[in-house]
Design an enzyme around this catalytic site. Structure first.
Site, short mmCIF file in Angstrom:
data_model
loop_
_atom_site.label_atom_id
_atom_site.label_comp_id
_atom_site.label_asym_id
_atom_site.label_seq_id
_atom_site.Cartn_x
_atom_site.Cartn_y
_atom_site.Cartn_z
N LEU A 64 11.15 -20.54 -5.06
CA LEU A 64 10.21 -19.48 -4.23
C LEU A 64 9.06 -19.67 -5.11
O LEU A 64 8.90 -19.80 -6.22
CB LEU A 64 10.90 -18.10 -4.66
CG LEU A 64 9.90 -17.07 -4.21
CD1 LEU A 64 9.61 -17.06 -2.70
CD2 LEU A 64 10.37 -15.72 -4.74
N HIS A 100 2.56 3.64 -9.36
CA HIS A 100 2.49 2.27 -9.47
C HIS A 100 3.54 1.81 -10.37
O HIS A 100 4.11 0.57 -10.08
CB HIS A 100 1.15 1.89 -10.20
CG HIS A 100 -0.09 2.38 -9.35
ND1 HIS A 100 -0.41 1.90 -8.07
CD2 HIS A 100 -1.28 2.98 -9.75
CE1 HIS A 100 -1.41 2.15 -7.53
NE2 HIS A 100 -2.14 2.88 -8.47
N ASP A 118 0.91 -1.24 0.09
CA ASP A 118 0.06 0.06 0.10
C ASP A 118 0.88 1.04 -0.01
O ASP A 118 1.90 1.29 0.66
CB ASP A 118 -0.77 -0.07 1.24
CG ASP A 118 -2.15 0.97 0.98
OD1 ASP A 118 -2.31 1.42 0.11
OD2 ASP A 118 -2.55 1.18 2.21
C1 FPP Z 1 -2.07 0.36 -3.45
O1 FPP Z 1 -1.65 1.72 -3.37
C2 FPP Z 1 -1.38 -0.60 -4.56
C3 FPP Z 1 -2.20 -1.07 -5.58
C4 FPP Z 1 -3.54 -1.10 -5.51
C5 FPP Z 1 -1.49 -1.92 -6.63
C6 FPP Z 1 -0.23 -2.52 -6.21
C7 FPP Z 1 0.50 -2.63 -7.67
C8 FPP Z 1 1.75 -2.74 -7.60
C9 FPP Z 1 2.96 -2.59 -6.83
C10 FPP Z 1 2.65 -2.74 -9.12
C11 FPP Z 1 2.29 -3.83 -9.89
C12 FPP Z 1 2.45 -5.24 -9.25
C13 FPP Z 1 2.60 -6.55 -9.62
C14 FPP Z 1 2.79 -7.65 -8.76
C15 FPP Z 1 2.32 -6.61 -11.21
P1 FPP Z 1 -2.72 2.70 -3.37
O2 FPP Z 1 -2.73 3.04 -4.74
O3 FPP Z 1 -3.78 2.00 -2.49
O4 FPP Z 1 -1.90 3.81 -2.59
P2 FPP Z 1 -2.56 5.00 -1.71
O5 FPP Z 1 -3.07 4.19 -0.49
O6 FPP Z 1 -1.59 5.81 -1.18
O7 FPP Z 1 -3.62 5.67 -2.56
#
Ligand code: FPP
Length: 232
Positions: A115, A21, A4
């Site tokens: 893994l 992202h 997150d």
């Molecule tokens: C949460 O941060 C993150 C996500 C909803 C997406 C996670 C994706 C990645 C880390 C990149 C791709 C990963 C893979 C495995 C292909 P948020 O957007 O909710 O952050 P915020 O809480 O600060 O708004």
């Protein structure tokens, strides 16, 4: 791991959430590297929840493109390094192009065991439990009586039933909640929260989490004395 904080990381830099992202995807590579070096055998990443589809169209589209790009560029190297990849979640929610790549990645890496890397996409813990119930009913047919529904019979149909239950759940980004991640599987999981935003994760922070985990007494519903008599 609940990854997150991508959005806030980008906002702090005056950039769009997409930039966050993309930085988050780089952090994923760092964590996989850490697991390989530390001989951690199972890693499950919460990449996209059942609820994330409701985000603005542009953000969902960025995440899907990123997902596809990672599938195109990372899988062969992960395969060479002995990583077995699996996707958990409602696969039919994804576009066909992504579904085909997921299937290809799973097939290519199926024989690996260094893994086990599980990617939760369009996943929700409640979805998982409902899905397991449906599969149990489908497999037992008219023989399914209430007595046949047990933790063990239902548990066999949950995602990752063939892997150990998670020892440690890490969530970055400062919130202390499970957000519909592995609800069933994390009944006895240790939790570790950090305010660090996901793109800022590094090996030192992960090492701190592991050391904290190692210092905990896991009682699984027993008392300390009972544990001492079992574990020398
Ligand atoms: C949460 O941060 C993150 C996500 C909803 C997406 C996670 C994706 C990645 C880390 C990149 C791709 C990963 C893979 C495995 C292909 P948020 O957007 O909710 O952050 P915020 O809480 O600060 O708004």
């Amino acid at each position: 791991i609940i990854m997150d904080g991508n959005g806030r990381w980008a906002e702090q830099r005056g950039s769009s959430r997409s930039v966050g992202h993309r930085a988050g995807a780089k952090a994923v590579q760092c964590v996989i590297e850490f697991c390989l070096e530390s001989k951690i055998e199972c890693l499950t990443l919460f990449a996209f929840s059942s609820e994330n589809w409701k985000r603005p169209e542009e953000e969902v589209s960025t995440l899907m493109k990123l997902f596809l790009r990672m599938l195109n560029t990372e899988i062969e190297e992960l395969n060479r390094r002995g990583v077995c990849i699996r996707f958990i979640g409602q696969r039919s929610d994804f576009a066909e192009e992504i579904r085909l790549k997921m299937h290809w990645a799973e097939t290519l890496t199926a024989g690996n065991s260094v893994l086990h890397l599980n990617i939760a996409g369009s996943y929700g813990g409640r979805w998982d439990i409902v899905n397991a119930c449906r599969q149990l009913v489908a497999s037992e047919g008219p023989d399914l009586t209430p007595e046949r529904i047990t933790e063990s019979s239902l548990g066999r149909h949950m995602a990752l039933a063939d892997q150990p239950e998670p020892d440690l759940l890490i969530r970055t980004g400062g919130d202390c909640r499970i957000s519909n991640f592995l609800l069933w599987q994390s009944a006895y999981t240790e939790f570790w929260f950090t305010p660090v935003l996901w793109p800022d994760i590094n090996k030192t922070i992960l090492q701190t989490a592991i050391l904290d985990f190692a210092s905990r007494e896991r009682r699984f519903g027993l008392i300390s004395e009972q544990l001492r008599s079992v574990v020398p």
